[in-house]
Design a protein around this motif. Sequence first.
Motif, PDB file in Angstrom:
ATOM      1  N   ILE A  67       0.845  -1.289  -0.034  1.00  0.00           N
ATOM      2  CA  ILE A  67       0.060   0.034  -0.038  1.00  0.00           C
ATOM      3  C   ILE A  67       0.815   1.347  -0.099  1.00  0.00           C
ATOM      4  N   ARG A  68       2.232   1.169   0.917  1.00  0.00           N
ATOM      5  CA  ARG A  68       2.741   2.405   0.816  1.00  0.00           C
ATOM      6  C   ARG A  68       3.521   2.566  -0.582  1.00  0.00           C
ATOM      7  N   LEU A  69       3.962   1.347  -1.124  1.00  0.00           N
ATOM      8  CA  LEU A  69       4.413   1.769  -2.666  1.00  0.00           C
ATOM      9  C   LEU A  69       3.197   1.935  -3.573  1.00  0.00           C
ATOM     10  N   PHE A  70       2.076   1.496  -3.496  1.00  0.00           N
ATOM     11  CA  PHE A  70       1.170   2.157  -4.404  1.00  0.00           C
ATOM     12  C   PHE A  70       0.671   3.577  -4.244  1.00  0.00           C
ATOM     13  N   ARG A  71       0.827   4.048  -2.952  1.00  0.00           N
ATOM     14  CA  ARG A  71       0.472   5.467  -2.769  1.00  0.00           C
ATOM     15  C   ARG A  71       1.567   6.324  -3.338  1.00  0.00           C
ATOM     16  N   GLU A  79       8.781  -2.357  -7.945  1.00  0.00           N
ATOM     17  CA  GLU A  79       8.991  -2.817  -6.585  1.00  0.00           C
ATOM     18  C   GLU A  79       7.657  -3.547  -6.181  1.00  0.00           C
ATOM     19  N   ARG A  80       6.274  -3.202  -6.628  1.00  0.00           N
ATOM     20  CA  ARG A  80       5.298  -4.134  -6.204  1.00  0.00           C
ATOM     21  C   ARG A  80       5.100  -5.395  -6.867  1.00  0.00           C
ATOM     22  N   VAL A  81       5.590  -5.301  -8.205  1.00  0.00           N
ATOM     23  CA  VAL A  81       5.554  -6.699  -9.003  1.00  0.00           C
ATOM     24  C   VAL A  81       6.619  -7.347  -8.281  1.00  0.00           C
ATOM     25  N   ALA A  82       7.780  -7.188  -7.634  1.00  0.00           N
ATOM     26  CA  ALA A  82       8.746  -7.843  -7.055  1.00  0.00           C
ATOM     27  C   ALA A  82       8.100  -8.603  -5.641  1.00  0.00           C
ATOM     28  N   LEU A  83       7.452  -7.671  -5.083  1.00  0.00           N
ATOM     29  CA  LEU A  83       6.534  -8.047  -3.767  1.00  0.00           C
ATOM     30  C   LEU A  83       5.682  -9.061  -4.109  1.00  0.00           C
ATOM     31  N   LEU A  84       5.005  -9.040  -4.847  1.00  0.00           N
ATOM     32  CA  LEU A  84       3.899  -9.980  -5.386  1.00  0.00           C
ATOM     33  C   LEU A  84       4.681 -11.498  -5.941  1.00  0.00           C
ATOM     34  N   LYS A  85       5.597 -11.309  -6.689  1.00  0.00           N
ATOM     35  CA  LYS A  85       6.270 -12.371  -7.092  1.00  0.00           C
ATOM     36  C   LYS A  85       6.993 -13.000  -5.935  1.00  0.00           C
ATOM     37  N   GLN A  86       7.433 -12.496  -5.142  1.00  0.00           N
ATOM     38  CA  GLN A  86       8.060 -13.082  -3.860  1.00  0.00           C
ATOM     39  C   GLN A  86       6.960 -13.652  -3.062  1.00  0.00           C
ATOM     40  N   GLN A  87       5.738 -13.320  -3.000  1.00  0.00           N
ATOM     41  CA  GLN A  87       4.811 -13.746  -2.297  1.00  0.00           C
ATOM     42  C   GLN A  87       4.527 -15.067  -3.143  1.00  0.00           C
ATOM     43  N   ARG A  88       4.307 -15.125  -4.216  1.00  0.00           N
ATOM     44  CA  ARG A  88       3.979 -16.381  -5.140  1.00  0.00           C
ATOM     45  C   ARG A  88       4.732 -17.234  -5.100  1.00  0.00           C
TER      46      ARG A  88
END
Length: 139
Positions: A67-71, A79-88
């Motif tokens: 959310i911080r990155l989104f804002r 960075e958001r894509v990297a965070l989501l890929k890590q979660q995947r």
Amino acid sequence: MTIGEVSEKYKISQTTLRYYEKVGVIPKVNRTKGGIRNYSDEDVKCLELALYMRNSGLSVSAIIEYIRLFREGDSTIPERVALLKQQRMLLLEQRREMDEALHRLNCKIESYEEEQSYPVHHGKRQDDVVKTSCRKARD
């Protein structure tokens, strides 16, 4: 919507809603003159996203970071894509572990069911025969 209505609609406790607001998972919710939280459509959309992410296995801290990155805007998309890929990757590992646990459980069930039907097989207990077949299937 009041906190009670949101809680009921999304099957989430009021305590959790307050916590999500406090730590920044969802934005600060406006209040009525009487101090009651009044969730706007935008607040509810933020909550839906947070619940989706939470149900996808993201930790509260990862959601806050997202959310911080989104804002911060589109410049943070990588960075958001990297965070989501890590979660995947974490979810795929959890699924692999669950598949392995399920396989072992199925083998144990099969061994008990076979043992009840055929207690001895060529001088070996049926449990030993099934264990071997389960090991072969896994390899």
